[in-house]
Motif scaffolding. Structure first.
Motif, PDB file in Angstrom:
ATOM      1  N   ARG A 100       0.828  -1.216   0.000  1.00 51.91           N
ATOM      2  CA  ARG A 100       0.000   0.000   0.000  1.00 51.91           C
ATOM      3  C   ARG A 100       0.861   1.264   0.000  1.00 51.91           C
ATOM      4  O   ARG A 100       0.607   2.221   0.721  1.00 51.91           O
ATOM      5  CB  ARG A 100      -0.967  -0.010   1.198  1.00 51.91           C
ATOM      6  CG  ARG A 100      -1.973  -1.141   1.155  1.00 51.91           C
ATOM      7  CD  ARG A 100      -2.821  -1.230   2.408  1.00 51.91           C
ATOM      8  NE  ARG A 100      -2.006  -1.553   3.575  1.00 51.91           N
ATOM      9  CZ  ARG A 100      -1.596  -2.784   3.890  1.00 51.91           C
ATOM     10  NH1 ARG A 100      -1.942  -3.801   3.110  1.00 51.91           N
ATOM     11  NH2 ARG A 100      -0.861  -2.999   4.953  1.00 51.91           N
ATOM     12  N   VAL A 123       3.378   3.868  -2.756  1.00 48.67           N
ATOM     13  CA  VAL A 123       3.739   4.291  -4.112  1.00 48.67           C
ATOM     14  C   VAL A 123       5.181   4.783  -4.078  1.00 48.67           C
ATOM     15  O   VAL A 123       5.565   5.514  -3.163  1.00 48.67           O
ATOM     16  CB  VAL A 123       2.827   5.420  -4.615  1.00 48.67           C
ATOM     17  CG1 VAL A 123       3.229   5.854  -6.025  1.00 48.67           C
ATOM     18  CG2 VAL A 123       1.362   5.011  -4.565  1.00 48.67           C
ATOM     19  N   TRP A 173       3.649   0.603  -7.556  1.00 43.70           N
ATOM     20  CA  TRP A 173       2.758   0.611  -6.404  1.00 43.70           C
ATOM     21  C   TRP A 173       2.037  -0.734  -6.344  1.00 43.70           C
ATOM     22  O   TRP A 173       2.074  -1.520  -7.285  1.00 43.70           O
ATOM     23  CB  TRP A 173       1.750   1.760  -6.510  1.00 43.70           C
ATOM     24  CG  TRP A 173       0.797   1.635  -7.662  1.00 43.70           C
ATOM     25  CD1 TRP A 173      -0.470   1.104  -7.656  1.00 43.70           C
ATOM     26  CD2 TRP A 173       1.019   2.078  -9.017  1.00 43.70           C
ATOM     27  NE1 TRP A 173      -1.046   1.182  -8.908  1.00 43.70           N
ATOM     28  CE2 TRP A 173      -0.151   1.770  -9.756  1.00 43.70           C
ATOM     29  CE3 TRP A 173       2.096   2.686  -9.670  1.00 43.70           C
ATOM     30  CZ2 TRP A 173      -0.270   2.052 -11.115  1.00 43.70           C
ATOM     31  CZ3 TRP A 173       1.973   2.963 -11.021  1.00 43.70           C
ATOM     32  CH2 TRP A 173       0.806   2.651 -11.735  1.00 43.70           C
ATOM     33  N   ASP A 181      -0.253  -3.775  -3.526  1.00 49.11           N
ATOM     34  CA  ASP A 181      -0.516  -4.358  -2.222  1.00 49.11           C
ATOM     35  C   ASP A 181      -0.391  -5.873  -2.333  1.00 49.11           C
ATOM     36  O   ASP A 181      -1.394  -6.590  -2.280  1.00 49.11           O
ATOM     37  CB  ASP A 181      -1.916  -3.957  -1.740  1.00 49.11           C
ATOM     38  CG  ASP A 181      -2.184  -4.404  -0.306  1.00 49.11           C
ATOM     39  OD1 ASP A 181      -1.207  -4.733   0.396  1.00 49.11           O
ATOM     40  OD2 ASP A 181      -3.363  -4.436   0.094  1.00 49.11           O
ATOM     41  N   SER A 221       3.221   8.172   0.853  1.00 51.76           N
ATOM     42  CA  SER A 221       2.039   7.730   0.100  1.00 51.76           C
ATOM     43  C   SER A 221       1.127   6.825   0.918  1.00 51.76           C
ATOM     44  O   SER A 221       0.038   6.473   0.475  1.00 51.76           O
ATOM     45  CB  SER A 221       2.482   6.987  -1.169  1.00 51.76           C
ATOM     46  OG  SER A 221       3.124   5.763  -0.832  1.00 51.76           O
ATOM     47  N   CYS A 241       1.127  11.479  -4.671  1.00 57.78           N
ATOM     48  CA  CYS A 241       1.408  10.040  -4.679  1.00 57.78           C
ATOM     49  C   CYS A 241       0.528   9.222  -3.734  1.00 57.78           C
ATOM     50  O   CYS A 241       0.760   8.015  -3.586  1.00 57.78           O
ATOM     51  CB  CYS A 241       2.868   9.797  -4.314  1.00 57.78           C
ATOM     52  SG  CYS A 241       4.062  10.559  -5.434  1.00 57.78           S
ATOM     53  N   TYR A 280      -1.693   6.758  -1.971  1.00 56.58           N
ATOM     54  CA  TYR A 280      -2.210   5.450  -2.398  1.00 56.58           C
ATOM     55  C   TYR A 280      -3.660   5.343  -1.942  1.00 56.58           C
ATOM     56  O   TYR A 280      -3.949   5.312  -0.751  1.00 56.58           O
ATOM     57  CB  TYR A 280      -1.364   4.341  -1.772  1.00 56.58           C
ATOM     58  CG  TYR A 280      -1.742   2.942  -2.210  1.00 56.58           C
ATOM     59  CD1 TYR A 280      -1.144   2.361  -3.319  1.00 56.58           C
ATOM     60  CD2 TYR A 280      -2.680   2.200  -1.499  1.00 56.58           C
ATOM     61  CE1 TYR A 280      -1.475   1.070  -3.713  1.00 56.58           C
ATOM     62  CE2 TYR A 280      -3.018   0.916  -1.893  1.00 56.58           C
ATOM     63  CZ  TYR A 280      -2.415   0.348  -2.999  1.00 56.58           C
ATOM     64  OH  TYR A 280      -2.746  -0.921  -3.383  1.00 56.58           O
ATOM     65  N   GLU A 331      -4.718   2.391  -6.118  1.00 56.95           N
ATOM     66  CA  GLU A 331      -4.081   3.164  -7.178  1.00 56.95           C
ATOM     67  C   GLU A 331      -3.478   4.429  -6.583  1.00 56.95           C
ATOM     68  O   GLU A 331      -3.996   4.978  -5.612  1.00 56.95           O
ATOM     69  CB  GLU A 331      -5.096   3.572  -8.254  1.00 56.95           C
ATOM     70  CG  GLU A 331      -5.641   2.415  -9.063  1.00 56.95           C
ATOM     71  CD  GLU A 331      -4.645   1.925 -10.099  1.00 56.95           C
ATOM     72  OE1 GLU A 331      -3.746   2.686 -10.481  1.00 56.95           O
ATOM     73  OE2 GLU A 331      -4.780   0.762 -10.525  1.00 56.95           O
ATOM     74  N   PRO A 332      -2.386   4.935  -7.176  1.00 55.18           N
ATOM     75  CA  PRO A 332      -1.874   6.238  -6.725  1.00 55.18           C
ATOM     76  C   PRO A 332      -2.733   7.342  -7.284  1.00 55.18           C
ATOM     77  O   PRO A 332      -3.382   7.199  -8.322  1.00 55.18           O
ATOM     78  CB  PRO A 332      -0.473   6.286  -7.338  1.00 55.18           C
ATOM     79  CG  PRO A 332      -0.577   5.444  -8.568  1.00 55.18           C
ATOM     80  CD  PRO A 332      -1.568   4.338  -8.235  1.00 55.18           C
TER      81      PRO A 332
END
Length: 299
Positions: free
Chosen positions: A34, A36, A95, A97, A246, A286, A288, A292-293
């Motif tokens: 999680r 970026v 990025w 998870d 992030s 940035c 997260y 997605e960022p």
């Protein structure tokens, strides 16, 4: 051979890494949960033309030179591209998870493939990719990385990506290098907080003058690490802060503490001195969210 590893957690984000270092090359395995990492925001450094980086994105998402790529994917980056920051050329971000990468720092002279993000992904054989995954699995299990790394390098040589000279014998680390590395390794494992030469000297049981000499010997033997102790520590802390900013649910104050800055103001000054954007600006760009960022348009 030298090894080290660390783990940092802020908010809902977590960073874990491990490295194996030889005089000619280095393996660095990185897992970001999680988080970026956007090289465009990285600190300005002095990249070396003598080394390049084979970066294998094993899991997560990757955007390379502005193009979203499905993982697994591998690229060869110049030192300027890998360092990011002040580089005017193409950049990258990753990025996930988790996002998981297996990175090899190599002498430019040993490469037998075109280097640069503009060249696109590197084609690697099925057996090589299986071994890259084996390295990642060893990292996940916490087992020794050197055995699968040696097989990976041999496979890269066999498929013509690397020169066989890379595996020629190198001397074992000297007593001075081992002494200072043990202190570095212990403190690195506790996070990227402030570590001065005086602290390393106390941990090594030698004078500050001697530990400075030991570290200079280390940098001479492993030249891809950086130009000076101060520079190495500065870049490590700034890059760690860049990624952790992030993390969902993380306050800027938490990030500053996690990487050893006494306050947000101190971290802001360090970012400014490194020609980086302000921490709050990086967090906006940035963050997260939902896997997605944040995009530039959302910033």
């Amino acid at each position: 051979m030298l090894t080290l590893g660390s783990e940092l957690a802020v908010g809902q984000g977590r960073y874990r890494d491990a490295a194996v270092l030889y005089p000619r090359y280095r393996l660095h395995v990185v897992r970001r949960d999680r988080l970026v990492y956007d090289a465009a925001f990285a600190p300005e450094t002095r990249p070396s033309r003598e080394f390049v980086h084979l970066v294998c994105f094993v899991a997560g998402q990757a955007e390379l030179a502005g193009c979203r790529r499905t993982t697994p994917v591998a690229v060869l980056m110049t030192s300027a591209e890998f360092a990011g920051g002040g580089s005017a050329g193409p950049s990258y971000r990753s990025w996930g998870d988790p996002a998981l990468s297996v990175e090899l720092t190599l002498p430019a002279a040993a490469l037998r493939r075109p280097v640069g993000l503009a060249c696109g992904p590197v084609e690697l054989g099925a057996a090589t990719w299986e071994q890259i995954v084996a390295v990642a699995e060893a990292f996940a299990a916490g087992t020794a990385l050197a055995p699968p790394l040696h097989i990976l390098v041999q496979l890269l040589i066999e498929e013509g990506a690397l020169d066989a000279e890379l595996l020629s014998p190198t001397p074992e680390p000297s007593a001075a290098i081992q002494r200072v590395w043990q202190a570095v390794r212990t403190r690195y494992a506790r996070g990227r907080g402030t570590t001065t030469l005086l602290e390393l000297a106390a941990a090594s049981g030698v004078s500050a003058v001697q530990v400075a000499r030991d570290f200079a010997t280390l940098l001479h033997a492993y030249p891809y690490l950086g130009a000076s102790y101060r520079d190495v520590v500065r870049v490590l802390r700034l890059r760690a802060a860049l990624g952790l900013l992030s993390a969902p649910g993380a306050a800027v104050e938490e990030v500053a503490r996690a990487v050893g800055y006494g306050s947000v103001a101190a971290m802001r000054r360090a970012f400014r001195d490194a020609s980086m954007a302000a921490p709050t600006a990086i967090r906006r760009a940035c963050a997260y969210r939902h896997g997605e960022p944040r995009t530039a348009a959302e910033g």
